[in-house]
Enzyme design. Structure first.
Site, PDB file in Angstrom:
ATOM      1  N   CYS A  74       0.863  -1.176   0.000  1.00  0.00           N
ATOM      2  CA  CYS A  74       0.000   0.000   0.000  1.00  0.00           C
ATOM      3  C   CYS A  74       0.904   1.232   0.000  1.00  0.00           C
ATOM      4  O   CYS A  74       1.609   1.488   0.977  1.00  0.00           O
ATOM      5  CB  CYS A  74      -0.912   0.004   1.221  1.00  0.00           C
ATOM      6  SG  CYS A  74      -1.979   1.455   1.302  1.00  0.00           S
TER       7      CYS A  74
ATOM      8  N   CYS B  81      -4.959   6.004  -4.161  1.00  0.00           N
ATOM      9  CA  CYS B  81      -4.248   4.721  -4.109  1.00  0.00           C
ATOM     10  C   CYS B  81      -2.824   4.981  -4.576  1.00  0.00           C
ATOM     11  O   CYS B  81      -2.614   5.351  -5.739  1.00  0.00           O
ATOM     12  CB  CYS B  81      -4.940   3.690  -4.998  1.00  0.00           C
ATOM     13  SG  CYS B  81      -4.060   2.109  -5.111  1.00  0.00           S
TER      14      CYS B  81
END
Length: 289
Positions: free
Chosen positions: A89, A231
């Site tokens: 992530c 993201c």
């Protein structure tokens, strides 16, 4: 060690370009043991919990089997909002690093390695300060060919060609044709349709429009979390796909606008993707969720 429901434990809340996370300090792996999917879902619930796109457990690498052998003191144990594992992530690792620096657990004047399920990612803090922007070496991208995605919305079903890009986790990048708009991707309440033979573990899907030379905007549906405000790995995949379409541009910055903010991405001549952006910890407390 099994989890003990009802026993209070500490948490923090942070975000990177509004991609938000619950952080769980568990340095020696004795607070949560094997963090359960049910607990992750409870923490990420935006009405009955703290709310977040995922959970970052802050733990020393030696206490996580997935981290052993990696040359980093700290491991980012990341889970999607639905409780599933994710390899990496990009926004989360910046928030993770911000927390470590603010607590004096790492020295922001030197590169900070963080172990993940996608290998070690190295963070550098602007000006060597704990409160500056953070650049993450996301490693080498993998361009794996073309695929297809589709969305079904009130306007019917639409299909687009997509570029398969791996940033340690899987992405399908749709460079929307000229004349299309980000709204054409629909509400993104459900995952776009994709080929499970190409993405057996699911996929993050990015929809992209060009704003100017080396300047793009995007929306994303993240596997396990739904549409998110940002993201980081997706922004990196988008930059790589756009740069490839531009003839393989290297060592130049691309601006990637997301609903939650802006990231700066560079694909270097030695095949590394560098992501720069903000990260902030906004709250802390205890919970018994």
């Amino acid at each position: 060690m099994a989890e003990l429901p009802g026993t209070p434990y500490p948490f923090l809340k942070g975000h990177g370009t509004e991609n938000d996370f619950v952080l769980l300090p568990d340095h020696d792996g004795v607070v949560h043991g094997e963090l359960s999917a049910a607990r992750v879902r409870a923490l990420c619930d935006r009405r009955a919990g703290i709310g977040g796109d995922g959970v970052l457990r802050v733990i020393r690498t030696e206490h996580v089997a997935a981290g052993r052998g990696q040359d980093a003191a700290w491991f980012m144990d990341y889970r999607n909002a639905d409780g599933s594992f994710s390899e990496m992530c990009g926004n989360g690792v910046r928030v993770f690093g911000r927390h470590l620096a603010e607590r004096g657990l790492v020295d922001p004047s030197a590169p900070v390695p963080v172990a993940t399920r996608a290998g070690v990612k190295t963070l550098e803090f602007a000006g060597g300060r704990a409160d500056g922007e953070i650049t993450v070496d996301m490693g080498a991208p993998k361009l794996l060919g073309d695929t297809e995605v589709a969305v079904t919305d009130h306007g019917g079903r639409r299909r687009w060609s997509a570029r398969h890009v791996d940033m340690g986790n899987p992405h399908a990048v749709v460079l929307l044709p000229e004349g299309d708009d980000l709204a054409d991707a629909g509400a993104l309440l459900d995952p776009p349709a994709y080929d499970p033979a190409v993405y057996p573990e699911g996929v993050n899907v990015e929809f992209v429009v060009r704003r100017a030379p080396r300047h793009v905007a995007m929306r994303v549906h993240e596997r396990g979390s739904g549409e998110t405000r940002s993201c980081g790995t997706g922004a990196c995949a988008v930059m790589v796909a756009a740069a490839e379409a531009d003839g393989g541009a290297r060592d130049v910055d691309y601006r990637v606008d997301l609903p939650g903010g802006t990231l700066r991405i560079r694909w270097t001549a030695d095949d590394r993707v560098l992501m720069t952006g903000p990260a902030v910890v906004v709250a802390e407390g205890t919970t018994a969720l």
